[in-house]
Design a protein around this motif. Structure first.
Motif, PDB file in Angstrom:
ATOM      1  N   LYS A  64      79.368  14.029  13.950  1.00 22.20           N
ATOM      2  CA  LYS A  64      78.468  14.854  14.742  1.00 22.20           C
ATOM      3  C   LYS A  64      78.541  16.290  14.245  1.00 22.20           C
ATOM      4  O   LYS A  64      79.566  16.967  14.371  1.00 22.20           O
ATOM      5  CB  LYS A  64      78.834  14.797  16.225  1.00 22.20           C
ATOM      6  CG  LYS A  64      77.846  15.553  17.096  1.00 22.20           C
ATOM      7  CD  LYS A  64      78.208  15.465  18.557  1.00 22.20           C
ATOM      8  CE  LYS A  64      77.217  16.268  19.406  1.00 22.20           C
ATOM      9  NZ  LYS A  64      77.562  16.245  20.832  1.00 22.20           N
ATOM     10  N   ALA A  65      77.420  16.763  13.681  1.00 21.39           N
ATOM     11  CA  ALA A  65      77.394  18.085  13.063  1.00 21.39           C
ATOM     12  C   ALA A  65      76.665  19.119  13.897  1.00 21.39           C
ATOM     13  O   ALA A  65      76.687  20.309  13.558  1.00 21.39           O
ATOM     14  CB  ALA A  65      76.745  17.999  11.683  1.00 21.39           C
ATOM     15  N   GLY A  66      75.994  18.696  14.982  1.00 24.58           N
ATOM     16  CA  GLY A  66      75.276  19.670  15.798  1.00 24.58           C
ATOM     17  C   GLY A  66      74.401  19.000  16.825  1.00 24.58           C
ATOM     18  O   GLY A  66      74.526  17.798  17.095  1.00 24.58           O
ATOM     19  N   ASN A  67      73.499  19.825  17.411  1.00 19.65           N
ATOM     20  CA  ASN A  67      72.582  19.348  18.444  1.00 19.65           C
ATOM     21  C   ASN A  67      71.222  19.980  18.257  1.00 19.65           C
ATOM     22  O   ASN A  67      71.062  20.985  17.567  1.00 19.65           O
ATOM     23  CB  ASN A  67      73.105  19.691  19.844  1.00 19.65           C
ATOM     24  CG  ASN A  67      74.397  19.001  20.175  1.00 19.65           C
ATOM     25  OD1 ASN A  67      75.478  19.521  19.926  1.00 19.65           O
ATOM     26  ND2 ASN A  67      74.295  17.803  20.739  1.00 19.65           N
ATOM     27  N   VAL A  68      70.226  19.349  18.872  1.00 20.20           N
ATOM     28  CA  VAL A  68      68.879  19.908  18.904  1.00 20.20           C
ATOM     29  C   VAL A  68      68.857  21.012  19.958  1.00 20.20           C
ATOM     30  O   VAL A  68      69.223  20.791  21.120  1.00 20.20           O
ATOM     31  CB  VAL A  68      67.847  18.817  19.230  1.00 20.20           C
ATOM     32  CG1 VAL A  68      66.463  19.446  19.392  1.00 20.20           C
ATOM     33  CG2 VAL A  68      67.826  17.768  18.135  1.00 20.20           C
ATOM     34  N   ILE A  82      58.026  21.278  15.345  1.00 18.02           N
ATOM     35  CA  ILE A  82      59.148  22.004  14.767  1.00 18.02           C
ATOM     36  C   ILE A  82      60.358  21.821  15.673  1.00 18.02           C
ATOM     37  O   ILE A  82      60.305  22.112  16.877  1.00 18.02           O
ATOM     38  CB  ILE A  82      58.833  23.498  14.590  1.00 18.02           C
ATOM     39  CG1 ILE A  82      57.534  23.679  13.800  1.00 18.02           C
ATOM     40  CG2 ILE A  82      59.994  24.207  13.914  1.00 18.02           C
ATOM     41  CD1 ILE A  82      57.573  23.077  12.420  1.00 18.02           C
ATOM     42  N   VAL A  83      61.431  21.333  15.102  1.00 22.05           N
ATOM     43  CA  VAL A  83      62.673  21.092  15.834  1.00 22.05           C
ATOM     44  C   VAL A  83      63.717  22.083  15.335  1.00 22.05           C
ATOM     45  O   VAL A  83      63.924  22.231  14.117  1.00 22.05           O
ATOM     46  CB  VAL A  83      63.159  19.653  15.639  1.00 22.05           C
ATOM     47  CG1 VAL A  83      64.510  19.435  16.317  1.00 22.05           C
ATOM     48  CG2 VAL A  83      62.135  18.670  16.189  1.00 22.05           C
ATOM     49  N   THR A  84      64.369  22.750  16.299  1.00 22.97           N
ATOM     50  CA  THR A  84      65.434  23.696  15.969  1.00 22.97           C
ATOM     51  C   THR A  84      66.777  22.998  16.072  1.00 22.97           C
ATOM     52  O   THR A  84      67.094  22.401  17.108  1.00 22.97           O
ATOM     53  CB  THR A  84      65.408  24.902  16.921  1.00 22.97           C
ATOM     54  OG1 THR A  84      64.116  25.523  16.865  1.00 22.97           O
ATOM     55  CG2 THR A  84      66.471  25.924  16.540  1.00 22.97           C
ATOM     56  N   MET A  85      67.563  23.061  15.001  1.00 24.72           N
ATOM     57  CA  MET A  85      68.872  22.415  14.968  1.00 24.72           C
ATOM     58  C   MET A  85      69.963  23.474  14.927  1.00 24.72           C
ATOM     59  O   MET A  85      69.859  24.472  14.205  1.00 24.72           O
ATOM     60  CB  MET A  85      69.001  21.513  13.737  1.00 24.72           C
ATOM     61  CG  MET A  85      68.003  20.390  13.663  1.00 24.72           C
ATOM     62  SD  MET A  85      68.392  19.245  12.293  1.00 24.72           S
ATOM     63  CE  MET A  85      68.356  20.343  10.891  1.00 24.72           C
ATOM     64  N   ASP A  86      70.999  23.230  15.696  1.00 23.93           N
ATOM     65  CA  ASP A  86      72.187  24.076  15.677  1.00 23.93           C
ATOM     66  C   ASP A  86      73.265  23.290  14.918  1.00 23.93           C
ATOM     67  O   ASP A  86      73.813  22.315  15.428  1.00 23.93           O
ATOM     68  CB  ASP A  86      72.629  24.398  17.100  1.00 23.93           C
ATOM     69  CG  ASP A  86      73.754  25.425  17.123  1.00 23.93           C
ATOM     70  OD1 ASP A  86      74.035  26.016  16.075  1.00 23.93           O
ATOM     71  OD2 ASP A  86      74.370  25.611  18.197  1.00 23.93           O
TER      72      ASP A  86
END
Length: 298
Positions: A64-68, A82-86
């Protein structure tokens, strides 16, 4: 100094703020969002995000490297989302990588980042491409048109099968198969008897024949071929000498073949003998004189 009095309203408000903060932290915790961990922002452009929601997890090779962090519609292009990834700061994304959305059968989805084999990396804030992996549901959806085309054929096959099963000839065929099976059993029994009784006798006879052939072969081996060939050569030489003598007119056979006068004499003798026999048959009294009273015929 005057003591500061804290009113009950202040205490209630403070406790309420603390409670809301705790609830917010708990909600994000259960969503898998770590508010105390800094990350880099990357953007992904999708034409279909499936069942994606805010806080959907992002994985890299199962980690698991991040979340939306946000989902916005591209109103300028009118075709993309457009999806923003953290993403974890330690992660570096090579150029040419893409994000893949995986929908689950029971609802929800996650995003897998597929890294490209490239040593050039994009910077935080850049955009990568994304695509939707429909999985088993997508395969079933693609198979539906094929199934729809197959249904009429299956119906036709079932109709033909019902017609075949209702045909009385099928029962007769089954009866014939049973008769053939019985005959096969009988034939098999006879064949087993043949193999048990006649085959050993035939095999014994073949062994005897083989032994006789071996005896004949051994006798043939014992023949003195040089002596045999010498005898044949001698016989051939004698025949050649006899043939040469006959051709040269030597001996009785040679004179008969070479002396034409002897041939003419023999021919004239045969002709005279033939004439004598003919006259004897026609005038036997001329050569035989017989009388009971001793008289003579003139």
């Amino acid at each position: 100094m005057k003591k500061i009095k804290i009113g009950k309203e202040f205490i209630v408000g403070f406790i309420g703020i603390i409670a809301l903060l705790l609830i917010y932290l708990l909600i994000n915790f259960f969503k898998g969002i770590d508010l105390f961990k800094d990350g880099e922002r990357y953007y992904v452009k999708f034409d279909n995000i499936g069942q994606m929601v805010n806080s959907s997890p992002i994985y890299l090779n199962g980690y698991k490297a991040g979340n939306v962090q946000g989902i916005t519609y591209d109103f300028e292009d009118m075709r993309n989302v457009i999806v923003t990834m953290d993403i974890d700061k330690r992660l570096r994304i090579p150029a040419g990588s893409y994000a893949e959305v995986n929908n689950h059968m029971l609802g929800g989805c996650d995003i897998n980042i597929i890294l490209a084999d490239n040593h050039n990396y994009i910077n935080p804030g850049d955009t990568i491409m994304g695509r939707l992996n429909k999985g088993v549901a997508g395969e079933m959806e693609n198979a539906i048109p094929t199934i729809n085309r197959m249904i009429p054929k299956i119906d036709s096959i079932l109709t033909s099968l019902n017609t075949l099963l209702a045909n009385p000839a099928l029962d007769n065929s089954i009866d014939n198969v049973e008769v053939i099976t019985d005959e096969l059993v009988t034939t098999t029994t006879r064949l087993n008897q043949l193999l048990a009784n006649d085959i050993p006798q035939i095999t014994g006879s073949m062994i005897t024949i083989e032994e006789d052939i071996q005896k004949v072969t051994s006798q043939v081996k014992d023949i003195d071929y040089q002596e045999l060939f010498a005898s044949l050569q001698t016989t051939a030489d004698n025949l050649e000498k006899i043939t040469a003598a006959i051709n040269n007119g030597e001996g009785t056979a040679g004179k008969l073949l070479k002396d034409s006068g002897l041939y003419h004499k023999l021919d004239s003798t045969c002709t005279a003998a033939n004439a004598l026999l003919t006259d004897l048959k026609e005038n036997p009294k001329r050569y035989v004189h017989f009388s009971l009273f001793g008289g003579k015929n003139k």
